[in-house]
Write a protein that holds these residues in place. Structure first.
Motif, PDB file in Angstrom:
ATOM      1  N   GLY A   1       0.784  -1.217   0.000  1.00 49.54           N
ATOM      2  CA  GLY A   1       0.000   0.000   0.000  1.00 49.54           C
ATOM      3  C   GLY A   1       0.820   1.273   0.000  1.00 49.54           C
ATOM      4  N   LYS A   2       2.130   1.176   0.207  1.00 49.57           N
ATOM      5  CA  LYS A   2       2.979   2.375   0.169  1.00 49.57           C
ATOM      6  C   LYS A   2       2.992   2.971  -1.229  1.00 49.57           C
ATOM      7  CE  LYS A   2       6.394   2.175   3.848  1.00 49.57           C
ATOM      8  NZ  LYS A   2       7.834   2.138   4.138  1.00 49.57           N
ATOM      9  N   GLU A   3       3.183   4.298  -1.293  1.00 43.55           N
ATOM     10  CA  GLU A   3       3.165   4.980  -2.581  1.00 43.55           C
ATOM     11  C   GLU A   3       4.496   5.694  -2.815  1.00 43.55           C
ATOM     12  OE1 GLU A   3      -0.202   7.521  -2.882  1.00 43.55           O
ATOM     13  OE2 GLU A   3      -1.685   5.875  -2.787  1.00 43.55           O
ATOM     14  N   TYR A   4       4.997   5.607  -4.054  1.00 48.13           N
ATOM     15  CA  TYR A   4       6.241   6.268  -4.455  1.00 48.13           C
ATOM     16  C   TYR A   4       5.988   7.012  -5.760  1.00 48.13           C
ATOM     17  CZ  TYR A   4       8.193   2.691  -1.331  1.00 48.13           C
ATOM     18  OH  TYR A   4       8.471   1.863  -0.264  1.00 48.13           O
ATOM     19  N   ILE A   5       6.455   8.282  -5.816  1.00 49.43           N
ATOM     20  CA  ILE A   5       6.426   9.023  -7.079  1.00 49.43           C
ATOM     21  C   ILE A   5       7.660   8.606  -7.862  1.00 49.43           C
ATOM     22  CG2 ILE A   5       6.403  11.290  -8.159  1.00 49.43           C
ATOM     23  CD1 ILE A   5       5.186  12.391  -5.594  1.00 49.43           C
ATOM     24  N   ILE A   6       7.466   8.142  -9.104  1.00 48.26           N
ATOM     25  CA  ILE A   6       8.587   7.590  -9.866  1.00 48.26           C
ATOM     26  C   ILE A   6       8.689   8.247 -11.235  1.00 48.26           C
ATOM     27  CG2 ILE A   6       8.400   5.339  -8.707  1.00 48.26           C
ATOM     28  CD1 ILE A   6       7.097   4.282 -11.286  1.00 48.26           C
ATOM     29  N   GLU A   7       9.875   8.092 -11.808  1.00 50.53           N
ATOM     30  CA  GLU A   7      10.118   8.427 -13.209  1.00 50.53           C
ATOM     31  C   GLU A   7      10.733   7.192 -13.842  1.00 50.53           C
ATOM     32  OE1 GLU A   7      12.472  11.909 -13.560  1.00 50.53           O
ATOM     33  OE2 GLU A   7      10.886  13.251 -12.857  1.00 50.53           O
ATOM     34  N   ASP A   8      10.373   6.913 -15.093  1.00 48.73           N
ATOM     35  CA  ASP A   8      10.880   5.676 -15.679  1.00 48.73           C
ATOM     36  C   ASP A   8      10.906   5.758 -17.182  1.00 48.73           C
ATOM     37  OD1 ASP A   8       8.331   5.308 -16.662  1.00 48.73           O
ATOM     38  OD2 ASP A   8       8.300   3.169 -16.194  1.00 48.73           O
ATOM     39  N   SER A   9      11.380   4.670 -17.772  1.00 50.52           N
ATOM     40  CA  SER A   9      11.336   4.469 -19.220  1.00 50.52           C
ATOM     41  C   SER A   9      11.256   2.973 -19.462  1.00 50.52           C
ATOM     42  CB  SER A   9      12.578   5.056 -19.910  1.00 50.52           C
ATOM     43  OG  SER A   9      13.739   4.367 -19.466  1.00 50.52           O
ATOM     44  N   ALA A  10      10.780   2.602 -20.652  1.00 51.04           N
ATOM     45  CA  ALA A  10      10.680   1.195 -21.020  1.00 51.04           C
ATOM     46  C   ALA A  10      11.189   1.030 -22.434  1.00 51.04           C
ATOM     47  CB  ALA A  10       9.237   0.714 -20.927  1.00 51.04           C
ATOM     48  N   ALA A  11      11.947  -0.051 -22.661  1.00 52.81           N
ATOM     49  CA  ALA A  11      12.522  -0.307 -23.986  1.00 52.81           C
ATOM     50  C   ALA A  11      12.254  -1.756 -24.376  1.00 52.81           C
ATOM     51  CB  ALA A  11      14.022  -0.025 -23.982  1.00 52.81           C
ATOM     52  N   PRO A  12      12.090  -2.013 -25.682  1.00 55.41           N
ATOM     53  CA  PRO A  12      11.843  -3.394 -26.126  1.00 55.41           C
ATOM     54  C   PRO A  12      13.125  -4.222 -26.116  1.00 55.41           C
ATOM     55  CG  PRO A  12      11.861  -1.907 -28.013  1.00 55.41           C
ATOM     56  CD  PRO A  12      11.982  -1.037 -26.800  1.00 55.41           C
ATOM     57  N   ILE A  13      12.972  -5.545 -25.928  1.00 54.36           N
ATOM     58  CA  ILE A  13      14.088  -6.501 -26.019  1.00 54.36           C
ATOM     59  C   ILE A  13      13.862  -7.312 -27.288  1.00 54.36           C
ATOM     60  CG2 ILE A  13      15.231  -8.455 -24.926  1.00 54.36           C
ATOM     61  CD1 ILE A  13      14.189  -7.458 -22.253  1.00 54.36           C
ATOM     62  N   ARG A  14      14.909  -7.397 -28.129  1.00 53.67           N
ATOM     63  CA  ARG A  14      14.773  -8.077 -29.426  1.00 53.67           C
ATOM     64  C   ARG A  14      15.685  -9.300 -29.472  1.00 53.67           C
ATOM     65  NH1 ARG A  14      12.260  -4.402 -33.016  1.00 53.67           N
ATOM     66  NH2 ARG A  14      12.170  -2.267 -32.194  1.00 53.67           N
ATOM     67  N   ASP A  15      15.267 -10.294 -30.299  1.00 54.50           N
ATOM     68  CA  ASP A  15      16.126 -11.466 -30.491  1.00 54.50           C
ATOM     69  C   ASP A  15      17.061 -11.224 -31.664  1.00 54.50           C
ATOM     70  OD1 ASP A  15      14.589 -11.666 -32.749  1.00 54.50           O
ATOM     71  OD2 ASP A  15      13.481 -13.455 -32.118  1.00 54.50           O
ATOM     72  N   ARG A  16      17.778 -12.264 -32.100  1.00 56.29           N
ATOM     73  CA  ARG A  16      18.777 -12.105 -33.161  1.00 56.29           C
ATOM     74  C   ARG A  16      18.160 -11.658 -34.476  1.00 56.29           C
ATOM     75  NH1 ARG A  16      22.540 -17.545 -32.323  1.00 56.29           N
ATOM     76  NH2 ARG A  16      23.310 -17.015 -30.240  1.00 56.29           N
ATOM     77  N   GLU A  17      16.897 -12.071 -34.698  1.00 59.11           N
ATOM     78  CA  GLU A  17      16.239 -11.693 -35.950  1.00 59.11           C
ATOM     79  C   GLU A  17      15.542 -10.343 -35.853  1.00 59.11           C
ATOM     80  OE1 GLU A  17      15.901 -14.777 -34.609  1.00 59.11           O
ATOM     81  OE2 GLU A  17      17.314 -15.671 -36.026  1.00 59.11           O
ATOM     82  N   GLY A  18      15.640  -9.673 -34.702  1.00 60.15           N
ATOM     83  CA  GLY A  18      15.020  -8.371 -34.542  1.00 60.15           C
ATOM     84  C   GLY A  18      13.585  -8.406 -34.043  1.00 60.15           C
ATOM     85  N   ALA A  19      13.054  -9.605 -33.816  1.00 62.85           N
ATOM     86  CA  ALA A  19      11.683  -9.709 -33.305  1.00 62.85           C
ATOM     87  C   ALA A  19      11.660  -9.358 -31.821  1.00 62.85           C
ATOM     88  CB  ALA A  19      11.150 -11.121 -33.524  1.00 62.85           C
ATOM     89  N   ILE A  20      10.613  -8.655 -31.380  1.00 66.38           N
ATOM     90  CA  ILE A  20      10.485  -8.259 -29.971  1.00 66.38           C
ATOM     91  C   ILE A  20      10.037  -9.462 -29.152  1.00 66.38           C
ATOM     92  CG2 ILE A  20       9.209  -6.809 -28.349  1.00 66.38           C
ATOM     93  CD1 ILE A  20       9.100  -4.671 -30.478  1.00 66.38           C
ATOM     94  N   ILE A  21      10.830  -9.814 -28.157  1.00 64.85           N
ATOM     95  CA  ILE A  21      10.512 -10.972 -27.305  1.00 64.85           C
ATOM     96  C   ILE A  21      10.207 -10.547 -25.864  1.00 64.85           C
ATOM     97  CG2 ILE A  21      11.878 -12.573 -28.687  1.00 64.85           C
ATOM     98  CD1 ILE A  21      14.113 -12.270 -26.610  1.00 64.85           C
ATOM     99  N   GLY A  22      10.280  -9.259 -25.592  1.00 69.20           N
ATOM    100  CA  GLY A  22      10.008  -8.783 -24.248  1.00 69.20           C
ATOM    101  C   GLY A  22      10.335  -7.311 -24.113  1.00 69.20           C
ATOM    102  N   ALA A  23      10.404  -6.828 -22.861  1.00 75.35           N
ATOM    103  CA  ALA A  23      10.701  -5.417 -22.601  1.00 75.35           C
ATOM    104  C   ALA A  23      11.396  -5.295 -21.258  1.00 75.35           C
ATOM    105  CB  ALA A  23       9.433  -4.585 -22.633  1.00 75.35           C
TER     106      ALA A  23
END
Length: 919
Positions: free
Chosen positions: A446-468
């Motif tokens: 239940g605790k609250e934190y003010i945050i700043e963030d970013s998210a980037a994709p994770i790609r495999d060898r063929e360039g397909a996105i497999i996660g983030a």
């Protein structure tokens, strides 16, 4: 290395668990197949047992008739008769004993205190009584003088046959029987037994009087008619089943043979016997009668034999199918087990090669000072580094596989609304994205934190996105500022408590925590009883003072984590965080007691208060804050209905609360329909049966819902009655109904007028100005009062007897007529007719719809019609669905008929225009 070793142990354990699971699954499927086989075997045994019982019952019925006939003879029974009776007993007892052995075997595999076991014990006791009765009958058959009558003998053996039938029906209770097989064994065989048994009773009784050459007494003749009624009804039911497309042709053939024998040849003999029964001059001997009737009853029992043949064939086929399924499942799952072992070996080899690469990545992420969360392509959590675990309150092993929105709960710091997670946007747009400003992370605790963030994709060898990967850090200390909403915007000015808006915001927070964290909370809706009396008596200023004092006392019993809010007027809300049901009940009871013990005095006058409290649990299954508020309101209303000053828990399975909850939804819909004029009037014709009396039609009500679909009255009338909306609905019907009638009369002057029936509810009867309103509407729309008949249900009239009598007398003086609807459904119906000067009695349709086949219902209709005519009141029969009912009503002299067999309701405009005619 230690971590890799730990993961290796996890993999090994998983492989063993998977193999064990496959073995358990294999055994479970095979065991299920065995249980199915045993169930089919039990069904086959139950079939055999019931066949024996029916065969035994048929033989015992013959014994009953032959013995009764011999007892009626003036001379002792001949050796031939005695030998025949002895042979019947031997054959019947043999079948009975074989059935009893099968029944005991079935009972061993069932529950010791089941209904089936009770049926076996009762049957054994009745068998002892039968043996004693046979001994007494034998003594009479061998001598001239005898005190044992045929009636006593028939009573004992009929009781035994009836108990055997109960044993036959109870045999299928512990057995898992397919639906159609159960229908054949329970329904069709039961009808066969009823038909043969009651025909057998007729055979025995008539055999006695024919042998004794005595006329049938009236009482015996009535009993014979009752027996014949059961026989006819049972044969009708058998015929209905035979007419189904799914019925086996062999059963159909047996039924046709039975009809030719029993309803054809035997019926002619039977009618001849009854014609001769008045004076005892029978043309048949007792033996000839016995042979004819036995041959006819055997044709009924032949239907049971065909049912047994079909059921046995089904059981045999089912046993073969079950054995094949058991072998097939065992083979298939054995192959699956081999494939699973091979697959697990390959998985283990692959997992070992990946551990080294995974360990290197984890060491790198552990050393980063920001919070890091990685997900797969579906935004499900795969890893949290230590900083992320600290901020979110989740451990990696707990969060693994969960949606990121469950682990990382983000809200807008100003609006408190849910904030879209950047990872989902990153995966969707396939690019690096960041959070908006003032985003708050709500941790697991239940605790609250003010945050700043970013998210980037994770790609495999063929360039397909497999996660983030999502990287964020805590900026609470840098950007911490007071909430933009002021104290006054979130608190009640009178009591200082949280106001409704802030209460709903906190309720929404608890709902989110309940869904995401699995926490359980509670919500109490408190409504003060008798507060309106204080406001009306002492003024609102005094009421405000009371609320401030009571608020102080209620707050003393609250926990620090709980929220007490004023929702408006004398309504309060309480949020109990992390509170199970038993604890919430204790708190709610303590709050109720605080209100009850509170003594408020004004100018020397004491006032007592009470509190009706609705309690609702907030858990993962809760739908929304609106639904929670509605459920709590429904529970509070139920507490008031049960006597006030009590706590009522809302439970989803409580049908009463669910119904009230649904009715509460109708309140606003009905009010809106009244405002938007979305009710529709229909008419149903009421036909005079002698063709000479005035035509009638009843005005009916329908509702158009928000989508323009018709809603039948039973969907909304109960809610309107419960929440006192029926007076407004009745006035709408009176106004629009009289308006349409007046317009119709003006457009067609000189046309013979019909009598229009308008329903009045019980709630409207108590309104003081209803008579004045009706008189004004009649005058406004220029409708002659003699063309209007108001219908009041019997129960409503009795409940408002004084008001109903006054209203009826006043409007009848103006020329209106009155009908007492649903007459006969209440208590002491005839007594109240003396106090209610009505013109028509509408006979309750519950009696009318079955009067053709039910003699009791026929008698009720006859009695109501007779009393009505004696008092000068005309009668109307409801629920007239077919010509058979109509003919019975004409026989009784009922004045009018109403129902789908006369006319189906249609819109009032069509009815007035004559475009929907009587059937």
């Amino acid at each position: 290395m230690a971590r890799s070793f730990s993961h290796s142990k996890i993999i090994n354990f998983s492989l063993i668990a998977l193999a064990f699971f496959v073995l358990v699954l294999t055994g479970e499927v095979v065991w299920d197949s065995y249980l199915n086989y045993r169930a089919v075997r039990d069904m086959s045994q139950a079939n055999a047992m019931t066949d024996r019982l029916i065969e035994a019952a048929g033989i015992e019925a013959v014994e009953r008739g032959l013995t009764a006939s011999a007892l009626g003879s003036p001379v002792p029974a001949s050796p031939v008769i005695l030998k025949s009776i002895a042979g019947l007993r031997e054959k019947g007892d043999a079948n009975w004993n074989r059935a009893l052995v099968l029944a005991r075997d079935l009972a061993i595999r069932g529950k010791p205190d089941s209904e089936f076991v009770d049926a076996i014990r009762q049957a054994e006791r009745e068998q002892v009584n039968l043996i004693q009765a046979r001994s007494r009958a034998d003594s009479c058959l061998k001598s001239d003088a005898c005190a044992y009558t045929a009636i006593e003998w028939q009573k004992v053996i009929s009781q035994f046959i009836g108990v055997s039938s109960r044993l036959r029906e109870a045999a299928f209770l512990p057995v898992d029987t397919p639906r159609h097989v159960a229908q054949l064994n329970l329904s069709l065989k039961r009808w066969v037994w009823l038909a043969s048994e009651h025909a057998g009773r007729e055979r025995a009784m008539l055999g006695y009087y024919i042998s004794a050459r005595l006329p049938l007494p009236p009482a015996v003749l009535d009993e014979m008619k009752a027996n014949r009624g059961v026989v006819d009804r049972s044969i009708f039911d058998i015929h209905v089943v035979a007419g189904l497309k799914s019925t086996d042709p062999r059963i159909v053939h047996a039924v046709r043979e039975m009809e030719q024998s029993f309803l054809g040849r035997y019926e002619a003999v039977r009618r001849q016997v009854y014609r001769e029964a008045d004076n005892g001059g029978y043309s048949l001997s007792g033996t000839e009668w016995f042979e004819h009737s036995t041959q006819a009853i055997d044709s009924i029992l032949a239907v049971s034999s065909s049912v047994s043949l079909v059921a046995d064939e089904f059981a045999a086929q089912a046993m073969r199918d079950t054995l094949l399924n058991m072998l097939r499942h065992a083979l298939m799952l054995a192959v699956a087990l081999i494939l699973a072992i091979w697959s697990m070996t390959k998985v283990r080899q692959t997992a070992n090669s990946l551990f080294k690469q995974k360990e290197l990545a984890e060491v790198t992420l552990h050393s980063i000072g920001d919070a890091v969360i990685t997900t797969d392509g579906a935004a499900r959590v795969e890893y949290l580094n230590p900083v992320a675990e600290q901020l979110t309150g989740w451990k990696t092993q707990d969060a693994y596989g969960k949606l990121l929105t469950e682990v990382c709960v983000l809200i807008d710091g100003v609006t408190r609304e849910s904030e879209p997670n950047p990872v989902e946007r990153c995966l969707r747009e396939r690019k690096v994205v960041g959070l908006a400003s003032n985003v708050v992370l709500v941790a697991r605790d239940g605790k609250e934190y003010i945050i700043e963030d970013s998210a980037a994709p994770i790609r495999d060898r063929e360039g397909a996105i497999i996660g983030a990967v999502m990287v964020f850090y805590d900026v609470t200390q840098m950007r911490h500022t007071p909430h933009l909403l002021s104290y006054h915007a979130t608190h009640d000015a009178l009591t200082g408590l949280v106001n409704r808006r802030e209460f709903e915001r906190r309720l929404a927070e608890l709902l989110v925590r309940a869904r995401n964290l699995g926490q359980g909370h509670a919500f109490c809706y408190i409504d003060l009883d008798q507060f309106k009396v204080i406001n009306d008596t002492c003024g609102h200023a005094v009421g405000d003072k009371l609320l401030r004092q009571l608020t102080f006392l209620l707050q003393e019993g609250m926990r620090e984590s709980d929220t007490l809010a004023r929702l408006g007027g004398d309504e309060f809300g309480v949020l109990l965080e992390n509170c199970p049901l038993d604890r919430a009940l204790k708190i709610a009871e303590s709050l109720r007691q605080v209100v009850k013990d509170f003594r408020f005095s004004w100018e020397g006058r004491p006032f007592d208060l009470g509190a009706s409290i609705g309690l609702v649990l907030i858990d993962a299954d809760s739908v929304s804050i609106e639904e929670l508020m509605s459920e709590a309101d429904a529970a509070c209303y139920a507490a008031k209905e049960k006597g006030r000053n009590r706590v009522q828990v809302f439970r989803p399975g409580n049908l009463e609360l669910a119904r009230r909850h649904g009715e509460m939804q109708w309140v606003s819909r009905i009010s809106q329909a009244l405002e938007e004029n979305r009710f529709v009037l229909y008419c149903q014709k009421i036909a005079p049966l002698d063709g000479m009396q005035e035509r009638h039609c009843e005005i009916l009500l329908r509702l158009l819902d928000e989508e323009g679909k018709l809603v039948p009255p039973m969907d909304f009338i109960p809610a309107a009655e419960r929440y006192n909306l029926m007076p407004a609905v009745d006035r709408w019907v009176i106004h629009h109904g009289l308006s349409a009638i007046g317009r119709h009369l003006r457009e067609r002057p000189g046309q013979p007028g019909e009598v229009f029936c308008i329903n009045l509810s019980g709630a409207s009867l108590g309104e003081e100005n209803l008579e004045q309103f009706i008189s004004e509407q009649l005058a406004m729309h220029q409708v002659p009062p003699r063309l209007i008949c108001f219908e009041i249900t019997e129960t409503a009239a009795v409940a408002n007897l004084e008001h109903a009598a006054v209203l009826i007398k006043a409007l009848r003086a103006e020329g209106c007529r009155f009908a007492l609807d649903d007459f006969g459904s209440g208590l002491s119906s005839f007594m109240y007719l003396k106090f209610l000067p009505v013109d028509y009695l509408k006979i309750d349709g519950a009696f009318v719809k079955d009067m053709v086949d039910d003699t009791v219902d026929y008698a009720m209709v006859q009695a109501i019609n007779t009393v009505g005519h004696v008092m000068g009141i005309k009668t109307i029969a409801e629920y007239v669905e077919n010509d058979a009912i109509l003919e019975k009503l004409r026989e009784l002299g009922v004045d009018y008929a109403q129902g789908y067999g006369i006319h189906k309701p249609c819109p009032m405009e069509q009815c007035l225009a004559g475009s929907c005619d009587v059937v």
